[in-house]
Design a protein around this motif. Sequence first.
Motif, PDB file in Angstrom:
ATOM      1  N   SER A  60      44.013  30.556  32.777  1.00  0.00           N
ATOM      2  CA  SER A  60      42.888  31.371  32.435  1.00  0.00           C
ATOM      3  C   SER A  60      43.027  32.772  32.981  1.00  0.00           C
ATOM      4  N   ALA A  61      44.064  33.118  33.457  1.00  0.00           N
ATOM      5  CA  ALA A  61      44.421  34.459  33.724  1.00  0.00           C
ATOM      6  C   ALA A  61      44.644  35.076  32.494  1.00  0.00           C
ATOM      7  N   SER A  62      45.134  34.602  31.365  1.00  0.00           N
ATOM      8  CA  SER A  62      45.560  35.097  30.368  1.00  0.00           C
ATOM      9  C   SER A  62      44.211  34.940  29.194  1.00  0.00           C
ATOM     10  N   MET A  63      43.028  34.591  29.480  1.00  0.00           N
ATOM     11  CA  MET A  63      41.965  34.476  28.680  1.00  0.00           C
ATOM     12  C   MET A  63      41.645  35.694  28.117  1.00  0.00           C
ATOM     13  N   ASP A  64      41.470  35.860  26.925  1.00  0.00           N
ATOM     14  CA  ASP A  64      40.763  37.206  26.108  1.00  0.00           C
ATOM     15  C   ASP A  64      39.512  36.845  25.124  1.00  0.00           C
ATOM     16  N   PHE A  65      39.184  37.922  25.120  1.00  0.00           N
ATOM     17  CA  PHE A  65      37.699  37.978  24.226  1.00  0.00           C
ATOM     18  C   PHE A  65      38.020  37.198  22.757  1.00  0.00           C
ATOM     19  N   THR A  94      39.192  32.673  35.484  1.00  0.00           N
ATOM     20  CA  THR A  94      38.457  33.454  34.778  1.00  0.00           C
ATOM     21  C   THR A  94      37.428  32.584  34.345  1.00  0.00           C
ATOM     22  N   LEU A  95      37.046  31.499  35.039  1.00  0.00           N
ATOM     23  CA  LEU A  95      35.920  30.688  34.427  1.00  0.00           C
ATOM     24  C   LEU A  95      34.393  31.174  34.566  1.00  0.00           C
TER      25      LEU A  95
END
Length: 334
Positions: A60-65, A94-95
Motif C-alpha cells: 500500500s505504500a505504492s498505492m497511486d491515484f 495508506t488504507l
Amino acid sequence: MPSSDRPVVAVAALGGTISMARAAGEDGVVPRLSATDLLGELGSDLPMDVRAETLAGLSSASMDFATLLRTRLWGAQQVEEGAAGLVVVQGTDTLEETAYFFEVTWPYDAPVVITGAMRNPSLPSADGPANLLAALTVAADPRSRHRGSLVAFNDDVHEARWVRKTHSSHVEAFSSAPAGPLALVAEGAVHYFHPSAPRVPALDVDNAGFIGVVPLLEAGLADTGELLDTVVKAGAKGVVIAASGVGHVSTGLADVIERVLPDLPVVIASRTGAGTTFRATYGFRGSESSLIAMGATMAGWLCPRKSRVLLHLLLAVGADRAEIERQFRLRGDL
C-alpha cells in the motif's frame, strides 16, 4: 449464478499484507494471493454472493491515484450491474487515504468498504480472513447504504472521514478519534450506533488530470520555511501544511506562506491527530487568524493526509481557489 434473494458484493483485491506470502529465497513476504485465494479462506457458506477480481498486487505504500481510479471504475460497473456494495482489499499503510478517496469520489448509495490485515497469512492468528468477512458483512447490509466509504477492521466499522492508522503493528491499528467507531460487527451482523447522515455530493473525477505534485509538509521546531520555498520552486501545484496545535506555524514559515499564496493554494491542517483547526482565537503572526488573512485554507477536522487527498482531487478536477475553500468548509467542518 447468484440467487435472487442473496445480496451480491463486489470485491477488488489490490494487494497488501492480507495477500502476502514468502517464496523460497526471499527475505520477506510480498503480495502473491489473488482475490480468489483470499475468499477461499472463508469457505463456501457465505451469506452473500461475491464477484471478485484482482486489480493490483501492490504494497500500500505504492498505492497511486491511477490504481484507485481504475478500482473506482470497476466498482461502479459492479454496482450498476446490481452489486449491493464494493469491498476494496489493500494494505494498511495508506488504507485511510484510499477510504477518503472513495468518500470524496463515490456517487452511489451502495457502500464502499475498505479492509486489509496487520498480520500476513503465514503468521499465527492472521487477521485477514476475519477482516474480509466483516467487510463483506458490512457491504451486504442494507443499513450500510447512504453511508459512503467505510473501513471494517478488527470488528469495528469506521467512517472514512475520521479513521486513521494509529499503530504500526497491532491488530487494533485503526481508530476514529474523536468520533469513535460508527458500528460493530458481532455474530455475523452489523450493529450501527448512529443513523446515516447526509453526504456531501461526490466530485466527478471521470476526466481528472493528476498532473504535478501536492506535497504534505510538517511544521516543526525552528522551521524557517525553506522546505516550503523549495517545493514551491520545484513546481508544486498546491501544499498541505501539517501545522502545530490548532493551525499554527512559525513566523519564518508564515513569511513564505504569505509569499507563495498568490500562486498556489496552501491548506493548513493540525498535526496533532485529533481536533480541529481554529479560525479566530489567536492573533500572532503564524496563528490561524493571520494565515486566514493571508488567504490560506483551513482543513477543519480533516487530518493532514486526508487534506492532501482532497486538495489533490480538487486540483485534478480544475477547482479554483473559491471552490477549494468551499469544499474544505463542506468536508472539514462539523
